[in-house]
Every structure is written in structure tokens, then in C-alpha cells.
Scaffold this motif. Structure first.
Motif, PDB file in Angstrom:
ATOM      1  N   THR A 189     -35.959 -58.106 -23.332  1.00 49.55           N
ATOM      2  CA  THR A 189     -34.696 -57.103 -23.789  1.00 49.55           C
ATOM      3  C   THR A 189     -34.707 -56.847 -25.200  1.00 49.55           C
ATOM      4  N   LYS A 190     -35.687 -57.330 -25.798  1.00 51.64           N
ATOM      5  CA  LYS A 190     -36.100 -56.691 -27.260  1.00 51.64           C
ATOM      6  C   LYS A 190     -37.093 -57.159 -27.729  1.00 51.64           C
ATOM      7  N   LEU A 191     -37.709 -56.287 -28.626  1.00 49.76           N
ATOM      8  CA  LEU A 191     -39.042 -56.627 -29.468  1.00 49.76           C
ATOM      9  C   LEU A 191     -38.641 -57.101 -30.798  1.00 49.76           C
ATOM     10  N   VAL A 192     -39.338 -58.068 -31.127  1.00 49.21           N
ATOM     11  CA  VAL A 192     -38.629 -58.906 -32.499  1.00 49.21           C
ATOM     12  C   VAL A 192     -39.968 -58.583 -33.312  1.00 49.21           C
ATOM     13  N   TYR A 193     -40.077 -57.852 -34.394  1.00 46.54           N
ATOM     14  CA  TYR A 193     -41.248 -57.748 -35.216  1.00 46.54           C
ATOM     15  C   TYR A 193     -41.263 -58.717 -36.397  1.00 46.54           C
ATOM     16  N   GLN A 194     -41.946 -59.440 -36.500  1.00 45.58           N
ATOM     17  CA  GLN A 194     -42.046 -60.598 -37.569  1.00 45.58           C
ATOM     18  C   GLN A 194     -42.938 -60.022 -38.541  1.00 45.58           C
ATOM     19  N   ALA A 206     -43.500 -50.366 -35.679  1.00 46.79           N
ATOM     20  CA  ALA A 206     -43.053 -51.462 -34.694  1.00 46.79           C
ATOM     21  C   ALA A 206     -41.665 -50.798 -34.174  1.00 46.79           C
ATOM     22  N   ARG A 207     -41.163 -50.155 -34.669  1.00 48.26           N
ATOM     23  CA  ARG A 207     -39.941 -49.615 -33.910  1.00 48.26           C
ATOM     24  C   ARG A 207     -40.314 -48.542 -32.754  1.00 48.26           C
ATOM     25  N   ASP A 208     -41.334 -48.083 -33.297  1.00 51.00           N
ATOM     26  CA  ASP A 208     -42.072 -46.993 -32.034  1.00 51.00           C
ATOM     27  C   ASP A 208     -42.560 -47.680 -30.816  1.00 51.00           C
ATOM     28  N   CYS A 209     -43.016 -48.931 -31.243  1.00 53.11           N
ATOM     29  CA  CYS A 209     -43.702 -49.912 -30.116  1.00 53.11           C
ATOM     30  C   CYS A 209     -42.654 -50.246 -29.351  1.00 53.11           C
ATOM     31  N   ALA A 210     -41.238 -50.519 -29.894  1.00 52.02           N
ATOM     32  CA  ALA A 210     -40.111 -51.001 -28.989  1.00 52.02           C
ATOM     33  C   ALA A 210     -39.703 -49.801 -28.042  1.00 52.02           C
ATOM     34  N   VAL A 211     -39.859 -48.608 -28.684  1.00 52.65           N
ATOM     35  CA  VAL A 211     -39.392 -47.339 -27.801  1.00 52.65           C
ATOM     36  C   VAL A 211     -40.379 -47.040 -26.763  1.00 52.65           C
ATOM     37  N   ARG A 212     -41.423 -47.095 -26.835  1.00 54.31           N
ATOM     38  CA  ARG A 212     -42.618 -47.151 -25.864  1.00 54.31           C
ATOM     39  C   ARG A 212     -42.333 -48.295 -24.769  1.00 54.31           C
ATOM     40  N   MET A 213     -41.840 -49.374 -25.367  1.00 60.68           N
ATOM     41  CA  MET A 213     -41.849 -50.494 -24.135  1.00 60.68           C
ATOM     42  C   MET A 213     -40.223 -50.296 -23.724  1.00 60.68           C
ATOM     43  N   GLY A 214     -39.478 -49.375 -24.232  1.00 56.45           N
ATOM     44  CA  GLY A 214     -38.342 -49.407 -23.377  1.00 56.45           C
ATOM     45  C   GLY A 214     -37.425 -50.519 -23.922  1.00 56.45           C
ATOM     46  N   LEU A 215     -37.551 -51.185 -25.020  1.00 55.54           N
ATOM     47  CA  LEU A 215     -36.744 -52.351 -25.581  1.00 55.54           C
ATOM     48  C   LEU A 215     -35.887 -52.116 -26.886  1.00 55.54           C
ATOM     49  N   ASP A 216     -34.710 -52.962 -26.929  1.00 59.55           N
ATOM     50  CA  ASP A 216     -34.311 -52.644 -28.175  1.00 59.55           C
ATOM     51  C   ASP A 216     -35.200 -53.450 -29.316  1.00 59.55           C
ATOM     52  N   PHE A 217     -34.969 -52.989 -30.794  1.00 59.87           N
ATOM     53  CA  PHE A 217     -35.456 -53.637 -31.610  1.00 59.87           C
ATOM     54  C   PHE A 217     -34.960 -54.199 -32.904  1.00 59.87           C
ATOM     55  N   GLU A 218     -35.535 -55.294 -33.277  1.00 65.65           N
ATOM     56  CA  GLU A 218     -35.068 -56.253 -34.438  1.00 65.65           C
ATOM     57  C   GLU A 218     -36.250 -56.743 -35.480  1.00 65.65           C
ATOM     58  N   HIS A 219     -35.993 -56.457 -36.522  1.00 68.22           N
ATOM     59  CA  HIS A 219     -37.093 -56.578 -37.640  1.00 68.22           C
ATOM     60  C   HIS A 219     -36.747 -57.990 -38.338  1.00 68.22           C
ATOM     61  N   ARG A 220     -37.531 -58.929 -38.467  1.00 69.86           N
ATOM     62  CA  ARG A 220     -37.285 -60.298 -39.456  1.00 69.86           C
ATOM     63  C   ARG A 220     -38.567 -60.464 -40.326  1.00 69.86           C
ATOM     64  N   HIS A 221     -38.280 -60.313 -41.564  1.00 73.28           N
ATOM     65  CA  HIS A 221     -39.532 -60.419 -42.448  1.00 73.28           C
ATOM     66  C   HIS A 221     -39.509 -62.140 -42.599  1.00 73.28           C
ATOM     67  N   THR A 222     -40.534 -62.430 -42.040  1.00 75.00           N
ATOM     68  CA  THR A 222     -40.799 -64.263 -42.181  1.00 75.00           C
ATOM     69  C   THR A 222     -41.766 -64.577 -43.183  1.00 75.00           C
ATOM     70  N   GLY A 223     -42.449 -63.615 -43.720  1.00 73.42           N
ATOM     71  CA  GLY A 223     -43.620 -64.089 -44.799  1.00 73.42           C
ATOM     72  C   GLY A 223     -44.631 -64.635 -43.734  1.00 73.42           C
ATOM     73  N   TYR A 224     -45.399 -65.885 -44.493  1.00 64.90           N
ATOM     74  CA  TYR A 224     -46.254 -66.597 -43.869  1.00 64.90           C
ATOM     75  C   TYR A 224     -45.623 -67.908 -43.067  1.00 64.90           C
ATOM     76  N   GLY A 225     -44.592 -68.240 -43.437  1.00 66.68           N
ATOM     77  CA  GLY A 225     -43.855 -69.566 -42.929  1.00 66.68           C
ATOM     78  C   GLY A 225     -44.799 -70.686 -43.028  1.00 66.68           C
ATOM     79  N   ASP A 226     -44.959 -71.533 -41.792  1.00 66.95           N
ATOM     80  CA  ASP A 226     -45.487 -72.703 -41.790  1.00 66.95           C
ATOM     81  C   ASP A 226     -47.008 -72.474 -42.014  1.00 66.95           C
ATOM     82  N   LEU A 227     -47.873 -71.468 -41.952  1.00 69.08           N
ATOM     83  CA  LEU A 227     -49.228 -71.020 -41.974  1.00 69.08           C
ATOM     84  C   LEU A 227     -49.462 -71.435 -43.675  1.00 69.08           C
ATOM     85  N   GLU A 228     -48.488 -70.797 -44.601  1.00 68.90           N
ATOM     86  CA  GLU A 228     -48.739 -70.977 -46.224  1.00 68.90           C
ATOM     87  C   GLU A 228     -48.448 -72.566 -46.123  1.00 68.90           C
TER      88      GLU A 228
END
Length: 242
Positions: A189-194, A206-228
Motif C-alpha cells: 500500500t505504501k513505500l516507506v523511505y528510511q 524516493a518519491r518518484d520510486c513510489a510513483v513508479r510502483m503505484g504506492l503511497d509515499f512516506e518518508h522517515r528520517h531514521t539516521g543509523y538507528g541500532d547500527l550505530e
């Protein structure tokens, strides 16, 4: 001689070879990975996925982790997850005589628990989580999203936005058969860009990728999370034991 099938040819082409890449170009990280430094002065070696190279090097620089070295397996192994475990095992065997400690910067990544079992057998620790989408978001936060019903999202990271055609569009055959788009992505249903970095151009891509896939778009800035967090813990453990 009988002609080999497409699957056999792809398997041969993707079979593990020691990383040979020397640059951080996304295409090189995808195809060649990143070779370990020739002068192995670090006490710790990270064996990582090529899709994480830039993020790991940035974390190292930000935190002054000069005693940690990095080698990356080709990111394209994610297209053949059954080969990841063997590739990691080969890399550990190659470097174990040189480094005091080795850590594996892969999550499960579609290996069905095989990588975790192999790392336990080899006595090396790996990053916790089912995949990079989880540890970038933070494993607890990602699990909470899943519990709340976010099971129809398609996730992209900085690397995957840059390499969208190589890792998503072409492997799914949509470059040649774009009419299959709705069938391929019909359950999402949606593309989430982390995002790991703050780059407006990547957000738009990333928004363009969502358009190409026919999905809603959501952007979350996660940084490096648990990797860091994982890298900092490993570095601290090495310092206290050194």
C-alpha cells in the motif's frame, strides 16, 4: 555441451569471490564490495554488506573508531540470499588469523536463520534484527510498527533509493514488462523511505520510486538507528578488553 539454464548462469555469476572494490561508488559496492585495508592495523574487522559501507564509514568517522577496519561483500548478494551465509563464512576464514575480533554487519537478510547459526558456530557476533530496515528504524520501533499493522509497506534505504533500478526494477523484470507493476506490487500500500542522511534529492527520488510502483509515499528520517549503537558497543567492548 548442453546450454545451462538462466538460474544456473545467474548462480555462477553471483558466486562468492573475495571483495575487490576500492571505491564507494554504489555500482562498485553492488558488484565488487569493498576490500579490507592492505595494512591491517585495526584490532577489529567488520564484515558487512556493501549496501552499508557509507553508513559504517560515517559512523566510524563521527565516533573516532580508528581501530575498526571494514570489508564489504558485494551488495548484490541480496539478490541471492542463499549465498550470503557461505560468503560470510569465507570472509571470516580469510581474515580470522589477522584480526583479534571480527563482527558481521548483516542482519538475517533472508537467510532463514542460517546466518545466525553459522555466526554462532564461528564465534562471531552479528547485528541483531531481521533486516537493515529494522535496525535502521530501531528493532523495537520496527517491531511496534509491525504490531500496529504495518505489514504492507515496501521499504527503501539511502542505498536502495540510489540503486532502485538495479535492486528492484530490473530484477523484477519491470524494465521489460512494466505492465506487470500492479501484479508485482499489488499487495503493498505504501513505500516507506528510511533515510540515513538528509538529502532532499534522495527524498524526491524516493518519491518518484513510489510513483513508479503505484504506492503511497512516506518518508522517515531514521539516521543509523541500532547500527550505530551496535558499532559503539563493539568498540567499547574492545577497548575495555584491550
Amino acid at each position: 555441451m548442453a546450454r545451462k539454464g538462466r538460474a544456473a548462469r545467474l548462480t555462477e555469476r553471483a558466486a562468492f569471490r573475495p571483495p575487490t572494490g576500492r571505491t564507494l561508488e554504489e555500482s562498485s559496492l553492488t558488484e565488487q564490495g569493498l576490500a579490507a585495508p592492505e595494512k591491517k592495523t585495526g584490532r577489529i574487522l567488520l564484515i558487512a554488506c556493501g549496501a552499508l559501507a557509507r553508513e559504517i564509514l560515517d559512523i566510524k568517522e563521527k565516533n573516532g573508531l580508528d581501530h575498526i577496519d571494514l570489508t564489504c561483500l558485494p551488495a548484490k548478494l541480496h539478490l541471492y540470499p542463499e549465498q550470503i551465509t557461505g560468503a560470510v563464512e569465507g570472509a571470516v576464514a580469510k581474515h580470522s588469523a589477522v584480526y583479534d575480533k571480527i563482527y558481521v554487519v548483516y542482519a538475517d537478510c533472508g537467510t532463514g536463520g542460517a546466518l545466525e547459526r553459522k555466526c554462532a558456530e564461528l564465534g562471531v557476533e552479528m547485528v541483531a534484527g531481521p533486516h537493515c530496515y529494522s535496525f535502521f528504524e530501531g528493532n523495537d520501533t520496527f517491531a511496534k510498527h509491525a504490531d500496529e499493522g504495518e505489514i504492507t509497506a515496501f521499504y527503501l534505504t539511502d542505498f536502495l533509493v540510489k540503486q532502485f533500478d538495479a535492486f528492484v526494477w530490473r530484477p523484477m523484470g519491470l524494465d521489460k514488462n512494466p505492465e506487470l507493476r500492479d501484479m508485482v506490487f499489488g499487495n503493498y500500500t505504501k513505500l516507506v523511505y528510511q533515510s540515513q542522511t538528509r538529502d532532499p534529492k534522495l527524498v524526491e527520488k524516493a518519491r518518484d520510486c513510489a510513483v513508479r510502483m503505484g504506492l503511497d509515499f512516506e518518508h522517515r528520517h531514521t539516521g543509523y538507528g541500532d547500527l550505530e549503537t551496535s558499532l559503539a558497543t563493539w568498540a567499547k567492548g574492545s577497548s575495555s578488553s584491550g
